[in-house]
Design a protein around this motif. Sequence first.
Motif, mmCIF file in Angstrom:
data_model
loop_
_atom_site.group_PDB
_atom_site.id
_atom_site.type_symbol
_atom_site.label_atom_id
_atom_site.label_comp_id
_atom_site.label_asym_id
_atom_site.label_seq_id
_atom_site.Cartn_x
_atom_site.Cartn_y
_atom_site.Cartn_z
ATOM 1 N N LEU A 1 5.381 -9.380 -3.011
ATOM 2 C CA LEU A 1 4.873 -8.977 -4.361
ATOM 3 C C LEU A 1 3.470 -10.050 -4.217
ATOM 4 N N LEU A 2 3.786 -11.345 -3.799
ATOM 5 C CA LEU A 2 2.143 -12.077 -4.064
ATOM 6 C C LEU A 2 1.261 -11.728 -2.435
ATOM 7 N N GLN B 1 7.720 -3.705 -10.444
ATOM 8 C CA GLN B 1 6.844 -5.467 -9.662
ATOM 9 C C GLN B 1 7.880 -6.518 -9.574
ATOM 10 N N THR C 1 4.560 -0.349 -7.398
ATOM 11 C CA THR C 1 2.969 -1.514 -7.938
ATOM 12 C C THR C 1 2.818 -1.107 -9.536
ATOM 13 N N THR D 1 1.238 -8.045 -1.819
ATOM 14 C CA THR D 1 0.592 -7.197 -2.109
ATOM 15 C C THR D 1 -0.366 -7.228 -3.488
ATOM 16 N N ALA D 2 0.046 -8.752 -3.995
ATOM 17 C CA ALA D 2 -1.220 -8.554 -5.064
ATOM 18 C C ALA D 2 -1.975 -9.215 -4.433
ATOM 19 N N SER D 3 -2.470 -10.267 -3.468
ATOM 20 C CA SER D 3 -3.376 -10.048 -3.789
ATOM 21 C C SER D 3 -4.537 -9.257 -2.607
ATOM 22 N N THR E 1 9.358 -11.814 -4.217
ATOM 23 C CA THR E 1 8.265 -12.556 -5.020
ATOM 24 C C THR E 1 7.551 -12.427 -3.540
ATOM 25 N N PRO E 2 7.538 -13.031 -2.066
ATOM 26 C CA PRO E 2 6.428 -13.371 -0.864
ATOM 27 C C PRO E 2 5.715 -11.834 -0.541
ATOM 28 N N ARG F 1 -4.451 -5.921 -3.491
ATOM 29 C CA ARG F 1 -4.538 -4.908 -4.364
ATOM 30 C C ARG F 1 -6.199 -5.907 -5.264
ATOM 31 N N GLU F 2 -5.484 -6.644 -5.896
ATOM 32 C CA GLU F 2 -6.769 -7.894 -5.829
ATOM 33 C C GLU F 2 -7.934 -6.711 -5.704
ATOM 34 N N MET G 1 10.421 -6.439 -6.724
ATOM 35 C CA MET G 1 10.041 -7.111 -4.949
ATOM 36 C C MET G 1 10.317 -8.431 -4.560
#
Lengths: 400, 515
Positions: free
Chosen positions: B333-334, B325, B321, B336-338, B330-331, B340-341, B328
């Motif tokens: 990553l997306l 990145q 993370t 995880t990103a949301s 893509t799904p 960790r936002e 990872m």
Amino acid sequence: MTRGRLGALTLALVMLLSGCWSAKEINQIAIVLSVGVDRTDDGQYVVTALMANPSNPSAQAGGGGGGAGSSSEGGGGAWIVGATGPTFFEAVRELAQAVPRRLFWHHFETLVLSEDLARQGIGDLLDVFTRDTEVRRTLHMLVAQGNLFDIVGATPILELSLSRQLDGLIQNRTRHSHTAGSDLAHYMRAHTTNRTAPMGLVLIDKPDPAGGLGLSPPERIELESTAVFWQNRLVGYLDDRESMGALMLQGLLRGGVVSIPCPGEPDRQITVVIERGRSKLSASVQGGRMQGDVALDLEGRVGEVHCTSLAMNPTTGDQIGRLFADKAREIAGAALRKAQTELGVDPFGFGDALYRSNPSAWQRISRDWPRAFTEMDVRMTAKANVRHTGLTHSPNPIRR
Amino acid sequence: MAGKEAGVRRFLLQQKYQRTGASPTNAQTASTPLDSHLSAAEQRLRALFTDCEDILFRPLGQWGLAIYCTSLAEGDHTLEHLMTTSSPVDPQALKERLGAQAKAVQSYEPLVAGILSGSTAILVDASPKAWLLQGRQTQARAVSEPQAEISVRGPRDGFVEDRAVNLMLIRRRLRHPALKVQTLYLGRVSQTAVSLVWIEGIAPDPILTEVRTRVGRIDLDLVLEGSTVEEFIEDHPYSPLPTINHTERPDRVTAALAEGRIAILVDGTPFVMMVPALMADFMQTSDDYYQSFYQSTLVRWIRIGGLLVTMMLPGIYVALTAFHQEIMPTPLLLSTASAREGVPMPAVVEALVMQLVFEIVREAAVRMPRQIGSAVTIVGALVIGESAVRAGLISAPMVIVVSLTALSAFILPNYSFTLAFRLISVGLIAMAGTFGLLGILVGEIALLIHLCGLRSFGVPYMQPLSPVKFASWRDVLLRLPLFMLVRRPPWAQNQQRMAKGQQPAPPPGQGGASP
């Protein structure tokens, strides 16, 4: 403390000096998923970037304008920002003025080109995509037929962002085999041979039949047909059928359906589901004239039968196979004809076949390429097997 | 005279054992002969036991004296009989009356040691010998199921705090004269009995000598638990990894003895230590040999997976993370990103904080009185897990990672081994937070170098993986059927442990048709 331990401690402390070298937290990056590129009449690149919007992945967030660029609506779970510049990179840095995070290009999956730009030439653009370390060669190139920004700003269906939707469409293209393009790596490989014309995928903004009934938005995005490039310029399209023919010739057919007439009942049809298709392309030069040979080998299963009386047995199975093979020859022939007469380039690989089997013959003919391709005679043979008839036999009891 | 007395007194506080290690059994090396005059002996002993309220002196008529410790031994019938005997008896008759367990001693040191371990001393006037009567067993916990090592199918008895009972549990399983026991007494004040147990002919002599030497040279005031001994005899005292195994299960010790290991029993603890202990031993349980070998092999691989997850998962999460990145999907990553936002801390800090929080919850759960133990669970799970994520302080994937890491740690059978790897995982988080996956790689290489350099009583810790002994893999990475496990570990004496070719099969010639 011994000298060794002191040394180890010093080393450990030196490690800490670097801090979090080149660390970029996941919430400090803007994940670029799709990019749309157009070119204005005065030669400026117009770039729109679709970025994942992680704070609200299901939101229908509209894009904000960036730099001097345009903005568009839609893109749920994503954020679209646009900018213009004399080069792609300049446009991107212009765009960065409006993005609070570092642009992250590793997950950039789809590049949508406007038709105008594709016709003008994309060599300059592809330079940056093949030079930059963050862009992957698995990038898919799409040509937008119609207004680029209507397509890039379309409301996604089923997926959270248009980018995921495009990715899904690309993954699922083998279900219909109506498009023959592939990714950046394949484009580059074909382009650098100077023999084969690279192919790209085509996006079309089309009226949706369900839209007329008020069930869905009136327009929808479809992935179909194939854009054919030569020397980085779009030279024309192969339509749905011809795209399937191109896949047949390349031996890359993995799905799709074709309908063939019933034996003895030309107005009724059998739909065959294609399981896979292989091909063997070869080319030779005889008397200064290029001669191509294609052997198609297909496999399918019966998907739908409209015949009134067709008893399925080995004999009729062979019969269906022959009809299927005829149909395949017809489809592949249509693609070949389109390429030879209208496009004037070889997207299928006859040139490669000649180069591999007889390099010196290729050397002689290359000066006259791709005109030699357009005058090439092609002998095509096809054989097809239809293996399964599904859960019922024929005639289907339900039709009695 | 005065010098002699001081010598006896010194016995308690300055007792030391021979450093040679040749004969650590016999603690009574120094010797002060008994006074033959009863009054002289009594005077000397009374001086020694001044202010010891629990040492009782009881005269036996005019001819003798009984001394015992009331907190360890009770008065016994033989003693009552003797007290009624007013006339002095001749030594032969006395011996008969005392019975077979009576032990004759001729000097003060064993006499005092005997009294202090619960025996009754009987001194006879005008005799150079005294008698020690083995006292009756005092209070000891009953043999019960081990709390820390549960077995699904296997014996339910576990060691207790009494070394004699523990020896009984082992001896009952190994009725063979080759099972040897040697006892020595450690601790200047505590005089704790420590027994070495091994099987002659299987336990390798160099390792046995080494154990004797190392245990023999321990010189301290107090031995409370096996770990006290453990810290003094380890090969690598600074390594976080244990190189001495311990267990509460007699069946486990028995199996270890039969593989050529040496068991160390310490009085006062239900944990018995076993050496040498290799990496593979910490990944096994006795149940591995009581259930189907398919099941055991699967469980062993799950443990290997659990070990890797415990060690590396938080580090890998941090590296992915914060650095990589791009690798990872893509799904992933997306999502995880949301998740960790809005989390304010960098991933590495988040991981370290969560790891620390987990250690706090774990320690609280261990130390908390049982009645309020459930409060820990509620506070830990709800407050930290749920609320911290809701408040956006911690990301949900991090909670999942830390929980998974903790769960994986608990499937490893040995607690101290697990703790070592939890510690290593913190190091790897720091490496991952500094250099990403490259840091993890460097950390792992350093760990491997360390592991391959470790020895347990001279045996390489990573054996049979490094140095490679393929023949042993059948009982380390796999657990083949018992009839195939014909050989002992490569370092043991007398390799063959059973007859070959004992694979069972249906009787021949039946053609498969059974009645």
